[in-house]
Design a protein around this motif. Sequence first.
Motif, PDB file in Angstrom:
ATOM      1  N   ILE A 169       0.846  -1.202   0.000  1.00  0.00           N
ATOM      2  CA  ILE A 169       0.000   0.000   0.000  1.00  0.00           C
ATOM      3  C   ILE A 169       0.877   1.245   0.000  1.00  0.00           C
ATOM      4  CG2 ILE A 169      -1.643   1.343   1.365  1.00  0.00           C
ATOM      5  CD1 ILE A 169      -2.880  -1.343   2.241  1.00  0.00           C
ATOM      6  N   LEU A 170       1.905   1.252   0.841  1.00  0.00           N
ATOM      7  CA  LEU A 170       2.824   2.396   0.880  1.00  0.00           C
ATOM      8  C   LEU A 170       3.475   2.604  -0.483  1.00  0.00           C
ATOM      9  CD1 LEU A 170       4.624   1.829   4.303  1.00  0.00           C
ATOM     10  CD2 LEU A 170       2.972   3.623   3.769  1.00  0.00           C
ATOM     11  N   TYR A 171       3.954   1.540  -1.072  1.00  0.00           N
ATOM     12  CA  TYR A 171       4.648   1.640  -2.359  1.00  0.00           C
ATOM     13  C   TYR A 171       3.698   2.097  -3.473  1.00  0.00           C
ATOM     14  CZ  TYR A 171       7.511   0.415  -6.349  1.00  0.00           C
ATOM     15  OH  TYR A 171       8.219   0.470  -7.526  1.00  0.00           O
ATOM     16  N   GLU A 186      14.145  -3.029   7.987  1.00  0.00           N
ATOM     17  CA  GLU A 186      14.772  -2.102   7.043  1.00  0.00           C
ATOM     18  C   GLU A 186      14.127  -2.109   5.657  1.00  0.00           C
ATOM     19  OE1 GLU A 186      18.932  -2.958   7.152  1.00  0.00           O
ATOM     20  OE2 GLU A 186      19.171  -2.064   9.134  1.00  0.00           O
ATOM     21  N   TYR A 187      12.806  -2.149   5.637  1.00  0.00           N
ATOM     22  CA  TYR A 187      12.071  -1.943   4.397  1.00  0.00           C
ATOM     23  C   TYR A 187      11.719  -0.471   4.221  1.00  0.00           C
ATOM     24  CZ  TYR A 187      11.551  -6.896   3.441  1.00  0.00           C
ATOM     25  OH  TYR A 187      11.810  -8.213   3.141  1.00  0.00           O
ATOM     26  N   ILE A 188      11.507   0.216   5.356  1.00  0.00           N
ATOM     27  CA  ILE A 188      11.228   1.645   5.317  1.00  0.00           C
ATOM     28  C   ILE A 188      12.104   2.349   6.344  1.00  0.00           C
ATOM     29  CG2 ILE A 188       8.838   1.364   4.546  1.00  0.00           C
ATOM     30  CD1 ILE A 188       7.935   1.982   7.409  1.00  0.00           C
ATOM     31  N   LEU A 189      12.230   3.646   6.167  1.00  0.00           N
ATOM     32  CA  LEU A 189      12.947   4.498   7.113  1.00  0.00           C
ATOM     33  C   LEU A 189      11.973   5.581   7.526  1.00  0.00           C
ATOM     34  CD1 LEU A 189      15.710   5.132   8.394  1.00  0.00           C
ATOM     35  CD2 LEU A 189      16.148   6.600   6.436  1.00  0.00           C
ATOM     36  N   TRP A 190      11.783   5.750   8.844  1.00  0.00           N
ATOM     37  CA  TRP A 190      10.804   6.714   9.353  1.00  0.00           C
ATOM     38  C   TRP A 190      11.352   7.334  10.620  1.00  0.00           C
ATOM     39  CZ3 TRP A 190       5.300   5.368  11.483  1.00  0.00           C
ATOM     40  CH2 TRP A 190       4.488   6.491  11.465  1.00  0.00           C
ATOM     41  N   GLU A 191      12.134   8.383  10.461  1.00  0.00           N
ATOM     42  CA  GLU A 191      12.780   9.015  11.610  1.00  0.00           C
ATOM     43  C   GLU A 191      11.837   9.963  12.339  1.00  0.00           C
ATOM     44  OE1 GLU A 191      16.309  10.733  10.030  1.00  0.00           O
ATOM     45  OE2 GLU A 191      17.290   8.796   9.786  1.00  0.00           O
ATOM     46  N   ASP A 192      11.181  10.875  11.612  1.00  0.00           N
ATOM     47  CA  ASP A 192      10.249  11.824  12.209  1.00  0.00           C
ATOM     48  C   ASP A 192       8.849  11.220  12.148  1.00  0.00           C
ATOM     49  OD1 ASP A 192       8.905  14.000  13.194  1.00  0.00           O
ATOM     50  OD2 ASP A 192       9.095  15.190  11.360  1.00  0.00           O
ATOM     51  N   ASN A 200       6.737  11.482   6.078  1.00  0.00           N
ATOM     52  CA  ASN A 200       8.175  11.424   6.317  1.00  0.00           C
ATOM     53  C   ASN A 200       8.750  10.029   6.107  1.00  0.00           C
ATOM     54  OD1 ASN A 200       8.053  14.147   7.085  1.00  0.00           O
ATOM     55  ND2 ASN A 200       7.525  13.577   9.170  1.00  0.00           N
ATOM     56  N   ILE A 201       7.939   9.075   5.705  1.00  0.00           N
ATOM     57  CA  ILE A 201       8.412   7.703   5.477  1.00  0.00           C
ATOM     58  C   ILE A 201       9.216   7.662   4.185  1.00  0.00           C
ATOM     59  CG2 ILE A 201       7.696   5.330   4.952  1.00  0.00           C
ATOM     60  CD1 ILE A 201       5.289   5.745   6.750  1.00  0.00           C
ATOM     61  N   VAL A 202      10.346   6.978   4.243  1.00  0.00           N
ATOM     62  CA  VAL A 202      11.165   6.742   3.056  1.00  0.00           C
ATOM     63  C   VAL A 202      11.135   5.239   2.808  1.00  0.00           C
ATOM     64  CG1 VAL A 202      13.471   6.880   2.058  1.00  0.00           C
ATOM     65  CG2 VAL A 202      12.644   8.707   3.557  1.00  0.00           C
ATOM     66  N   ILE A 203      10.701   4.836   1.622  1.00  0.00           N
ATOM     67  CA  ILE A 203      10.617   3.419   1.282  1.00  0.00           C
ATOM     68  C   ILE A 203      11.974   2.978   0.747  1.00  0.00           C
ATOM     69  CG2 ILE A 203       9.483   1.696  -0.158  1.00  0.00           C
ATOM     70  CD1 ILE A 203       7.039   3.545  -0.190  1.00  0.00           C
ATOM     71  N   LEU A 204      12.598   2.027   1.435  1.00  0.00           N
ATOM     72  CA  LEU A 204      13.900   1.505   1.013  1.00  0.00           C
ATOM     73  C   LEU A 204      13.733   0.363   0.020  1.00  0.00           C
ATOM     74  CD1 LEU A 204      15.650   1.510   4.499  1.00  0.00           C
ATOM     75  CD2 LEU A 204      15.757   3.264   2.718  1.00  0.00           C
TER      76      LEU A 204
END
Length: 97
Positions: free
Chosen positions: A12-14, A51-57, A63-67
């Motif tokens: 869904i995110l992708y 480590e499929y996504i990166l979500w710091e904030d 702010n999600i980064v999809i790896l």
Amino acid sequence: MLTDYERKVLRILYNYSSGRRRLPTIHELTVKTGKGDKVVMAALETLITTEYILWEDKSNTANIVILEGWERESEKPKLPKAPPPALPNELSYWTQY
């Protein structure tokens, strides 16, 4: 290896990021998956730890980064190899059909 639900959230995110050029909100994820906020957040935490996504904030899902947008090949379950079927002899056609 991801569970079906975690894989669903990742897809869904992708799909949102590629199709709508934005990421879904937590409310949209709950609507799309049919689960509650806590279950969605648990799935997102699992995607972070694997480590499929990166979500710091974590104030906003934008702010999600999809790896990686899909499950890794090395983590997919492998089906056992089936032996090739035995070739019937010449008479089997005439005797079995």
